[in-house]
Design a protein around this motif. Structure first.
Motif, PDB file in Angstrom:
ATOM      1  N   GLY A  54       0.787  -1.220   0.000  1.00 36.31           N
ATOM      2  CA  GLY A  54       0.000   0.000   0.000  1.00 36.31           C
ATOM      3  C   GLY A  54       0.816   1.265   0.000  1.00 36.31           C
ATOM      4  N   ALA A  55       2.141   1.145   0.238  1.00 37.91           N
ATOM      5  CA  ALA A  55       2.987   2.334   0.199  1.00 37.91           C
ATOM      6  C   ALA A  55       3.175   2.796  -1.240  1.00 37.91           C
ATOM      7  CB  ALA A  55       4.342   2.020   0.834  1.00 37.91           C
ATOM      8  N   ALA A  56       3.519   4.043  -1.402  1.00 32.45           N
ATOM      9  CA  ALA A  56       3.731   4.591  -2.745  1.00 32.45           C
ATOM     10  C   ALA A  56       4.868   3.843  -3.436  1.00 32.45           C
ATOM     11  CB  ALA A  56       4.065   6.080  -2.651  1.00 32.45           C
ATOM     12  N   PRO A  57       4.677   3.407  -4.688  1.00 27.36           N
ATOM     13  CA  PRO A  57       5.716   2.649  -5.379  1.00 27.36           C
ATOM     14  C   PRO A  57       6.917   3.511  -5.717  1.00 27.36           C
ATOM     15  CG  PRO A  57       3.922   3.181  -6.886  1.00 27.36           C
ATOM     16  CD  PRO A  57       3.481   3.614  -5.527  1.00 27.36           C
ATOM     17  N   GLU A  58       8.065   2.855  -5.859  1.00 25.93           N
ATOM     18  CA  GLU A  58       9.272   3.567  -6.261  1.00 25.93           C
ATOM     19  C   GLU A  58       9.147   4.011  -7.719  1.00 25.93           C
ATOM     20  OE1 GLU A  58      12.120   4.354  -4.514  1.00 25.93           O
ATOM     21  OE2 GLU A  58      10.951   3.757  -2.764  1.00 25.93           O
ATOM     22  N   PRO A  59       9.808   5.111  -8.108  1.00 23.78           N
ATOM     23  CA  PRO A  59       9.784   5.528  -9.515  1.00 23.78           C
ATOM     24  C   PRO A  59      10.289   4.406 -10.418  1.00 23.78           C
ATOM     25  CG  PRO A  59      10.742   7.238  -8.134  1.00 23.78           C
ATOM     26  CD  PRO A  59      10.580   6.037  -7.269  1.00 23.78           C
ATOM     27  N   SER A  60       9.690   4.281 -11.607  1.00 20.70           N
ATOM     28  CA  SER A  60      10.031   3.197 -12.525  1.00 20.70           C
ATOM     29  C   SER A  60      11.244   3.495 -13.379  1.00 20.70           C
ATOM     30  CB  SER A  60       8.830   2.892 -13.421  1.00 20.70           C
ATOM     31  OG  SER A  60       8.293   4.086 -13.964  1.00 20.70           O
ATOM     32  N   GLY A  61      11.825   4.670 -13.272  1.00 22.41           N
ATOM     33  CA  GLY A  61      13.011   5.017 -14.045  1.00 22.41           C
ATOM     34  C   GLY A  61      13.559   6.356 -13.613  1.00 22.41           C
ATOM     35  N   ALA A  62      14.571   6.793 -14.316  1.00 21.76           N
ATOM     36  CA  ALA A  62      15.175   8.092 -14.001  1.00 21.76           C
ATOM     37  C   ALA A  62      15.900   8.622 -15.226  1.00 21.76           C
ATOM     38  CB  ALA A  62      16.141   7.969 -12.820  1.00 21.76           C
ATOM     39  N   LEU A  63      15.968   9.940 -15.295  1.00 19.45           N
ATOM     40  CA  LEU A  63      16.791  10.624 -16.292  1.00 19.45           C
ATOM     41  C   LEU A  63      18.075  11.040 -15.601  1.00 19.45           C
ATOM     42  CD1 LEU A  63      16.800  11.808 -19.248  1.00 19.45           C
ATOM     43  CD2 LEU A  63      16.119  13.973 -18.189  1.00 19.45           C
ATOM     44  N   ALA A  67      27.369  16.417 -16.429  1.00 20.01           N
ATOM     45  CA  ALA A  67      28.074  17.569 -17.002  1.00 20.01           C
ATOM     46  C   ALA A  67      29.382  17.726 -16.239  1.00 20.01           C
ATOM     47  CB  ALA A  67      27.223  18.836 -16.898  1.00 20.01           C
ATOM     48  N   PRO A  68      30.472  17.144 -16.726  1.00 25.04           N
ATOM     49  CA  PRO A  68      31.752  17.180 -15.999  1.00 25.04           C
ATOM     50  C   PRO A  68      32.199  18.577 -15.603  1.00 25.04           C
ATOM     51  CG  PRO A  68      31.866  15.653 -17.838  1.00 25.04           C
ATOM     52  CD  PRO A  68      30.572  16.377 -17.983  1.00 25.04           C
ATOM     53  N   SER A  69      31.818  19.573 -16.377  1.00 25.88           N
ATOM     54  CA  SER A  69      32.216  20.941 -16.040  1.00 25.88           C
ATOM     55  C   SER A  69      31.248  21.598 -15.065  1.00 25.88           C
ATOM     56  CB  SER A  69      32.311  21.788 -17.316  1.00 25.88           C
ATOM     57  OG  SER A  69      31.057  21.829 -17.980  1.00 25.88           O
ATOM     58  N   GLY A  70      30.201  20.865 -14.673  1.00 25.72           N
ATOM     59  CA  GLY A  70      29.236  21.406 -13.718  1.00 25.72           C
ATOM     60  C   GLY A  70      27.860  21.536 -14.331  1.00 25.72           C
ATOM     61  N   LEU A  71      26.833  21.155 -13.555  1.00 27.38           N
ATOM     62  CA  LEU A  71      25.460  21.277 -14.030  1.00 27.38           C
ATOM     63  C   LEU A  71      25.058  22.741 -14.120  1.00 27.38           C
ATOM     64  CD1 LEU A  71      23.881  18.499 -11.769  1.00 27.38           C
ATOM     65  CD2 LEU A  71      24.296  18.306 -14.224  1.00 27.38           C
ATOM     66  N   THR A  72      24.066  23.005 -14.943  1.00 25.05           N
ATOM     67  CA  THR A  72      23.551  24.368 -15.041  1.00 25.05           C
ATOM     68  C   THR A  72      22.889  24.750 -13.720  1.00 25.05           C
ATOM     69  OG1 THR A  72      21.443  23.578 -15.894  1.00 25.05           O
ATOM     70  CG2 THR A  72      23.147  24.117 -17.499  1.00 25.05           C
ATOM     71  N   PRO A  73      22.798  26.026 -13.399  1.00 24.78           N
ATOM     72  CA  PRO A  73      22.178  26.444 -12.137  1.00 24.78           C
ATOM     73  C   PRO A  73      20.769  25.915 -11.953  1.00 24.78           C
ATOM     74  CG  PRO A  73      23.350  28.271 -13.146  1.00 24.78           C
ATOM     75  CD  PRO A  73      23.372  27.165 -14.144  1.00 24.78           C
ATOM     76  N   ALA A  74      20.016  25.796 -13.056  1.00 20.91           N
ATOM     77  CA  ALA A  74      18.634  25.328 -12.935  1.00 20.91           C
ATOM     78  C   ALA A  74      18.573  23.894 -12.422  1.00 20.91           C
ATOM     79  CB  ALA A  74      17.928  25.429 -14.285  1.00 20.91           C
ATOM     80  N   LEU A  75      19.559  23.052 -12.798  1.00 18.98           N
ATOM     81  CA  LEU A  75      19.575  21.663 -12.354  1.00 18.98           C
ATOM     82  C   LEU A  75      20.279  21.505 -11.019  1.00 18.98           C
ATOM     83  CD1 LEU A  75      20.327  19.755 -15.684  1.00 18.98           C
ATOM     84  CD2 LEU A  75      18.240  19.628 -14.327  1.00 18.98           C
ATOM     85  N   ASP A 122      11.286  17.884  -8.676  1.00 18.86           N
ATOM     86  CA  ASP A 122      11.422  18.360  -7.304  1.00 18.86           C
ATOM     87  C   ASP A 122      12.037  17.299  -6.399  1.00 18.86           C
ATOM     88  OD1 ASP A 122       9.067  16.920  -7.850  1.00 18.86           O
ATOM     89  OD2 ASP A 122       8.224  17.536  -5.917  1.00 18.86           O
ATOM     90  N   ALA A 123      12.113  16.031  -6.889  1.00 17.57           N
ATOM     91  CA  ALA A 123      12.698  14.950  -6.096  1.00 17.57           C
ATOM     92  C   ALA A 123      14.063  14.528  -6.648  1.00 17.57           C
ATOM     93  CB  ALA A 123      11.757  13.745  -6.086  1.00 17.57           C
ATOM     94  N   ARG A 124      14.627  15.357  -7.486  1.00 17.41           N
ATOM     95  CA  ARG A 124      15.902  14.974  -8.100  1.00 17.41           C
ATOM     96  C   ARG A 124      17.021  14.988  -7.050  1.00 17.41           C
ATOM     97  NH1 ARG A 124      15.434  20.335  -9.097  1.00 17.41           N
ATOM     98  NH2 ARG A 124      17.304  21.644  -9.002  1.00 17.41           N
ATOM     99  N   ARG A 125      18.090  14.242  -7.379  1.00 23.75           N
ATOM    100  CA  ARG A 125      19.270  14.199  -6.522  1.00 23.75           C
ATOM    101  C   ARG A 125      20.448  14.712  -7.318  1.00 23.75           C
ATOM    102  NH1 ARG A 125      20.379   8.624  -3.889  1.00 23.75           N
ATOM    103  NH2 ARG A 125      21.868   9.953  -2.780  1.00 23.75           N
ATOM    104  N   VAL A 126      21.311  15.454  -6.636  1.00 22.50           N
ATOM    105  CA  VAL A 126      22.503  16.017  -7.277  1.00 22.50           C
ATOM    106  C   VAL A 126      23.724  15.489  -6.551  1.00 22.50           C
ATOM    107  CG1 VAL A 126      23.734  18.135  -7.888  1.00 22.50           C
ATOM    108  CG2 VAL A 126      21.224  18.079  -7.951  1.00 22.50           C
ATOM    109  N   SER A 127      24.728  15.052  -7.306  1.00 22.39           N
ATOM    110  CA  SER A 127      25.945  14.498  -6.704  1.00 22.39           C
ATOM    111  C   SER A 127      26.683  15.574  -5.914  1.00 22.39           C
ATOM    112  CB  SER A 127      26.856  13.934  -7.791  1.00 22.39           C
ATOM    113  OG  SER A 127      27.290  14.956  -8.670  1.00 22.39           O
ATOM    114  N   ILE A 135      16.938  12.541 -12.107  1.00 23.25           N
ATOM    115  CA  ILE A 135      15.551  13.014 -12.011  1.00 23.25           C
ATOM    116  C   ILE A 135      14.623  11.818 -12.117  1.00 23.25           C
ATOM    117  CG2 ILE A 135      13.762  14.423 -13.074  1.00 23.25           C
ATOM    118  CD1 ILE A 135      17.327  15.239 -13.893  1.00 23.25           C
ATOM    119  N   PRO A 136      13.889  11.434 -11.051  1.00 22.94           N
ATOM    120  CA  PRO A 136      12.985  10.272 -11.109  1.00 22.94           C
ATOM    121  C   PRO A 136      11.905  10.468 -12.169  1.00 22.94           C
ATOM    122  CG  PRO A 136      13.324  11.000  -8.852  1.00 22.94           C
ATOM    123  CD  PRO A 136      13.891  12.067  -9.726  1.00 22.94           C
TER     124      PRO A 136
END
Length: 705
Positions: A54-63, A67-75, A122-127, A135-136
């Motif tokens: 009954g718990a919310a299922p885990e996301p079925s994938g991710a994007l 960017a080795p030089s650094g992610l854009t500020p938006a991400l 909004d649930a993304r993770r950044v290294s 991004i789930p």
């Protein structure tokens, strides 16, 4: 039954066509559902899963964005204050914005337009170093996954930026029919070379395809009653094609031989045209009966052995082994029935035209196989020991067998999910691809204590609450690392009893332990069943024991090659890892059954020769000479079909295909051409020892095989 099929051949063919059409139509209308969720009742991971019901299922994938030089500020910005919750409102992406739009954010916006898809930015993770983001993505099924993959494939990221998709639904998959077509084409070439006749080569293909079509349809319908994984249908196709064409090949070969021998005795009727026609028709019927009485009987016992040994995987439990055993059984059962009923009807209709459009035959002489058997029989000890050393050498890597579960790390680097896996491991650590889940019982308040204790446990990178009664433990090592298995054992032993450890890695460990515990029972049952089936066939106690021993050597060689290629990665493909937990048991049951096929084919003819003059040495040489060509052709066909599945995208099926191909190759060469004749020469007349008084009621005497 055989006489009915011969005398009413047209009716039998029509009935088979009607049965095939009805099964296919029913399967297309009411296909059984596939169930890829394995459950292991009583295991800790299953108990935890039940608490999480009954718990919310885990996301079925991710994007996954790199960017080795650094992610854009938006991400890279904090998701709590992230305008990506609505990409259209992001100043960097909105029309007329003051800054250049972020192409990755545009890709996410397009993915969210696919029906049922939600990219949870909004649930993304950044290294920690700010170079990789995950991004789930939730999507409703394979159709949506295909659309998402197309969007990713068409996307042109900025220089230095990599965008990959994580999740099984995004993995490469060979289009249906390609592998089967390759196997059929290879089989057609082998049949044409073996028979040197277009019609004779076409008959086994027709029988094999009809049997497989019925087997697949039957399995699809029975999916309503037995839960089966999605990949199981490919086992039906693989085994059905392999054994079905082989069974028909054996019967057609014996039919042509009987037809040729019968024609020599019918020349006296040539003066009377009506008598010649009547004699020709009777000769065809007698040839069909002879083929079914000899080769057909071998096919019946061989098919039963494969079905019975394959059913050994049921000892895993109906919920785990039922679907796989059903898939194998449906394929073998239907091709066996087609070979025993449809094939004699077709042979009666085709008659002597089976050699029409024949290619020129090579001149006769003493067969090479006969001369080879004599060479082995002159030095049986040396030949037997050499074959034994070769088989043991091939089997040695099997001592390092380790079972587990395949994941994206075992896919080729050309697969987007493999590249996503590597990026996640690089940015967040190898343990992030297989985190452990702590689940507390409803009445327990020990979760906080368990989290603190887990965080202090050696081998844990981090542990943190995940909401409700759950927490996440990220190991420092990957899911397929043996140190991760040790960590699971330590956590389960040290954490409070009210806190359970689960997750995909823990569930795979539970399943591996379960299969390892059942494997001795499966082996024992299969060996006992094989012995019980072989004793009445050969009316001997020594030959079944010898057959079991040499077939175990074939299985060991197949295990060794599989471990060397897929676990130890001796080819350097970068896809090494533990063997899927269900594969060793399934590989054993099917390989053992297939090895018994050739044992039955060869020794049935050897026994037939032995009953003529009770000369063991001559019988072995003659039996090998008369079956070598058909067994070689049959083994080549089976090898080609199984090897074609060795190119499959699904790793477990690839392991099965390679393992079965190696087993067939070893069995038809080292075992049948060297070890069996050498062993039978050394044992001598004792091969045929049989306590008549004890087994008379169990094994009624037959004059022929």
């Amino acid at each position: 039954m055989i006489r009915f099929c011969i005398r009413h051949s047209r009716l039998v063919v029509v009935l088979w066509l009607a049965l095939t059409a009805a099964l296919i139509a029913a399967a297309a209308t009411w296909p059984g559902p596939a169930d890829d969720d394995f459950s292991l009742p009583g295991s800790e991971s299953q108990l935890a899963a039940e608490l999480l019901a009954g718990a919310a299922p885990e996301p079925s994938g991710a994007l996954v964005v790199s960017a080795p030089s650094g992610l854009t500020p938006a991400l890279a910005r904090d998701p709590a204050r992230d305008p990506l919750r609505d990409p259209a409102r992001d100043p960097a992406t909105a029309e007329g914005g003051t800054s250049a739009p972020d192409p990755v954010i545009g890709l996410i916006a397009r993915m969210n337009t696919v029906p049922g898809v939600h990219a949870a930015t909004d649930a993304r993770r950044v290294s920690p170093d700010g170079t990789i983001a995950s991004i789930p993505i939730d999507h409703p099924g394979q159709e949506a996954a295909t659309e998402l993959r197309k969007l990713r494939d068409d996307f042109r990221p900025p220089a230095g930026v990599t965008v990959e998709l994580s999740g099984d639904d995004f993995a490469d998959f060979t289009p249906g029919g390609v592998t089967e077509l390759v196997g059929l084409l290879a089989a057609a070439v082998v049949l044409l070379f073996a028979f040197r006749s277009l019609i004779a080569a076409a008959v086994p293909l027709v029988v094999g395809v009809v049997g497989v079509a019925c087997g697949v349809a039957l399995f699809t319908l029975l999916g309503h009653a037995v839960s089966s994984p999605g990949f199981a249908v490919y086992l039906t196709i693989m085994l059905g094609l392999g054994v079905g064409i082989d069974y028909a090949l054996l019967i057609v070969t014996r039919f042509r031989t009987a037809l040729e021998e019968g024609s020599k005795g019918a020349t006296a009727m040539g003066a009377d045209p009506r008598g010649a026609a009547r004699g020709a028709a009777e000769g065809v019927e007698e040839a069909v009966e002879e083929a079914m009485r000899t080769a057909g009987r071998s096919v019946l016992f061989a098919g039963l052995i494969v079905i019975v040994t394959g059913a050994g995987i049921l000892l895993l439990g109906p919920s785990l082994g039922g679907g796989v055993a059903l898939a194998a059984g449906c394929g073998v059962l239907m091709v066996m029935l087609a070979a025993l009923t449809l094939l004699p009807a077709l042979l009666r209709l085709i008659g002597r035209r089976i050699d029409r459009f024949a290619l020129p035959r090579r001149a006769g002489g003493v067969p090479l196989s006969y001369r080879w058997s004599r060479v082995v029989q002159r030095r049986p000890w040396q030949a037997g020991v050499a074959a034994l050393i070769a088989l043991v050498a091939l089997a040695l890597p099997a001592t390092q067998l380790r079972v587990g579960w395949s994941d994206a790390s075992n896919r080729p680097v050309t697969d987007t999910t493999r590249r996503a896996h590597d990026l996640l491991a690089q940015g967040f650590g190898p343990g992030v691809t297989g985190p452990l889940i702590l689940v507390a019982h409803p009445a327990s308040e020990e979760l906080s204590e368990a989290i603190e204790q887990a965080a202090r446990t050696p081998g844990v990178a981090q542990a943190f609450p995940a909401g409700g009664r759950t927490a996440v433990v990220v190991p420092r090592t990957g899911p397929q690392d043996e140190r991760t298995d040790d960590l699971i054992h330590r956590l389960r032993a040290g954490l409070p009893e009210a806190v359970l450890v689960t997750g995909s890695t823990a569930a795979a460990l539970d399943y591996a332990r379960h299969t390892a515990g059942r494997l001795p029972w499966v082996v024992g049952l299969v060996l006992l069943a094989a012995f019980a089936l072989l004793v009445p066939v050969f009316r001997s106690l020594v030959i079944p024991i010898k057959a079991i021993v040499v077939n175990l050597l074939s299985v060991g060689a197949a295990y060794g090659v599989v471990v060397a290629v897929f676990q130890l990665d001796v080819l350097g493909l970068g896809t090494g890892g533990p063997i899927d937990a269900w594969v060793p048991m399934m590989l054993f049951t099917i390989t053992f059954g297939l090895s018994m096929d050739y044992e039955v084919f060869l020794l049935s003819r050897v026994r037939e020769e032995y009953l003529r003059d009770r000369d063991n040495t001559r019988a072995v040489a003659a039996g090998l000479a008369k079956t070598a060509r058909v067994i070689t052709a049959a083994a080549t066909i089976m090898f080609c079909v199984f090897a074609a599945f060795g190119a499959f995208d699904d790793r477990a099926l690839r392991v099965m295909g390679v393992g079965l191909a190696v087993a067939v190759l070893v069995d038809a060469t080292v075992v049948r051409l060297v070890l069996v004749p050498a062993a039978m020469e050394v044992i001598g007349e004792r091969n045929w020892w049989f306590p008549e008084l004890t087994f008379r009621r169990l094994t009624p005497r037959r004059n022929r095989t």
